[in-house]
Scaffold this motif. Structure first.
Motif: not given
Length: 556
Positions: A185-189, A453-460, A537-539, A544-547
């Motif tokens: 599975l992909e991590v977000e799943m 979600p893998d490409a979204l960084t905190e400063d974007m 979206g954020i779901q 993707w972020l998990g914990d």
């Protein structure tokens, strides 16, 4: 014609049954080294957990029933210890008495199966360590006593074993070397699966390995690579499989990494020898697929190949490359997949994009509506390369539809046109599969540019078009909140924010699941902004972020 089949269960017995239906006069001998020639191996974990109460339900056929129904000569406790391809014979040893004899064949079908992999763990020979691959394994685990269980490996069988022991009240720990459970599975799943395992009371240890097992008087002590020390009354080894093909390799039959290499009709490199099942791999396959469905279907096609050759008929249909369609239950969740995942696609250098959708399994106004989380990888030409789905209801139906579309060669956009059954208790007028096709079509045509979600960084810079309440519950640090219903009247605010925060880079539009952000994306793009949209979206982002979501997302 004498056909000797080595190994029963899925592939071997499927070949035997089909061959009998094609040729009433054939002499068909099935050699099985164990006590059981036909059992429901996929049902074993459910007997361990008590959902299947009667072990007899696991036994599909006996030598006697197969003789009566199909006139098969089934010989249990009969292990093939040697193959002579030139002499067209095998050496058979009785596992009880040790007596051996030679058996000739016109055709030989090998269904070698696989053995549990044994990673280099000190103390793995402890009597408290069990595998879960045979009926005898299952009976032993069902009778296991104590209160603490450790499962090593979080693949399909490991997940099912952990759920089984947790249901029986064991303190259950699940250990997985990969970064997350169910590595295909992909991590977000997989994050959704981890959450459900925790809800079941299973302690998940991902990204670590068992290093040593020390035997004590009353329990075993398992030390993990991160220093964690666990105590266990029973340990289930489910760390993958390895092909059981030593006798095949010794006969000079071609193998690759231990797997018997086949052509598209199931033929090995030796004349009149075929193979099927977990211990095999196709000429054009990168990896084996150890699943019952492909083994059953392959056994049937091999039987057709042999029958056609004997009767002088046209060559049978080829065995198609398996897509790896699989499904597993985890508590109230179901996870399913078909085709390639990111790891396989990246390794092959394939160009693709990924879409995420979270549509409800049936009409939202009908009670019990729950999202089916679908992820689909789409090739540069619009082809469906793989898909995964997780949810509480309707997952099996959706992944089967996508798997069928893949087999038929349909493109992602063709999913839009599938005429799927609809009534409020069962689906939506735009089914989740249709909706996934729509998103893929929007990307393929250039109407939509996605940021994963893998490409979204905190400063974007992120334009969050959810409600203020949703925004306050968690949002990306560098974001502006304007609900999508207000966006058209507040484009000046967006422009000022872009000038201050985004500069030359595009900003990302985000909502909860991708529906409102698609509206917002079209509004700001029409206004001339350089913009992308967060896939799912954020779901998807939370999964993707998990914990890490607790530290990355800002709350107000």
């Amino acid at each position: 014609m004498r056909v000797v089949i080595v190994g029963g269960v899925a592939g071997g017995m499927s070949a035997a049954a089909r061959l009998r239906r094609r040729d009433e006069g054939a002499e068909i001998i099935v050699l099985e080294r164990g006590n059981y020639v036909s059992f429901a191996n996929c049902g074993l974990p459910y007997y361990v957990g008590g959902e299947i109460e009667d072990s007899a339900k696991l036994l599909l056929h006996t030598p006697q029933s197969l003789k009566a129904a199909l006139n098969l000569d089934v010989r249990i406790n009969s292990e093939v210890s040697g193959i002579d391809p030139d002499g067209h014979c095998v050496t058979v040893s009785n596992t009880g008495t040790g007596e051996a004899y030679t058996l000739s064949y016109d055709y030989l079908i090998l269904s070698p199966g696989a053995l549990a992999a044994r990673p280099p763990i000190d103390g793995l020979d402890s009597p408290r360590v069990h595998t879960l691959r045979t009926v005898d394994d299952t009976l032993a685990l069902r009778e296991a006593s104590g209160t603490r269980a450790i499962v090593l490996g979080a693949g399909f069988i490991g997940i099912e074993a952990a759920e089984a022991f947790a249901a029986r009240g064991f303190e259950t720990h699940l250990v997985e070397l990969a970064e997350h459970v169910l590595p295909p599975l992909e991590v977000e799943m997989a994050t959704l699966v981890t959450r459900e395992l925790r809800n079941l009371g299973v302690h998940v240890h991902a990204g670590v390995a068992a290093q040593a097992i020390a035997q004590a008087d009353n329990n075993d002590v398992v030390t993990l690579s991160d220093g964690t020390v666990l105590h266990a009354d029973v340990i289930v080894l489910s760390a993958g499989v390895r092909p059981d093909t030593a006798v095949v390799e010794a006969a000079g039959i071609q193998t690759r990494q231990g797997y018997v290499v086949l052509d598209d009709h199931g033929r090995t490199s030796a004349d009149d020898i075929y193979a099927i099942g977990d211990g095999t791999i196709g000429c054009d396959q990168d990896r084996p697929v150890a699943l019952a469905g492909p083994a059953n279907r392959g056994g049937r096609l091999i039987a057709d190949e042999i029958a056609d050759a004997e009767h002088g008929e046209a060559t049978a249909r080829p065995i198609p490359s398996p897509q790896g369609t699989a499904i597993v239950r985890i508590g109230s969740l179901t996870a399913a997949m078909t085709g390639a995942n990111r790891q396989a696609l990246d390794a092959s250098g394939t160009q693709y994009f990924t879409v995420h959708t979270h549509a409800n399994q049936h009409a939202g106004y009908f009670p019990g509506a729950q999202p089916v989380h679908i992820l689909m990888h789409v090739g540069a030409g619009g082809e469906i390369l793989g898909a995964q789905a997780v949810g509480t209801d309707g997952v099996d139906r959706r992944i089967d539809v996508i798997a069928t579309a893949m087999r038929a060669g349909l493109k992602a956009a063709d999913l839009i046109d599938l005429d799927l059954a609809y009534a409020p208790p069962y689906g939506q007028a735009k089914d989740p599969v249709n909706q996934t096709g729509m998103v893929a079509h929007n990307v393929a045509t250039g109407e939509l540019i996605l940021t994963g979600p893998d490409a979204l960084t905190e400063d974007m810079p992120v334009l969050d078009v959810r409600t203020p309440g949703e925004y306050a519950a968690g949002h990306m640090p560098n974001s502006l909140n304007i609900p999508h219903t207000q966006l058209r009247d507040r484009l000046d605010e967006v422009r000022a924010w872009v000038d201050e925060n985004a500069g030359e880079q595009p900003f990302v539009v985000m909502c909860a699941a991708g529906v409102r952000s698609w509206i917002g994306y079209r509004i700001v793009r029409a206004a001339g902004f350089d913009v992308t949209m967060l896939s799912g979206g954020i779901q998807t982002l939370r999964a993707w972020l998990g914990d890490r979501a607790a530290t990355v997302l800002v709350k107000e």
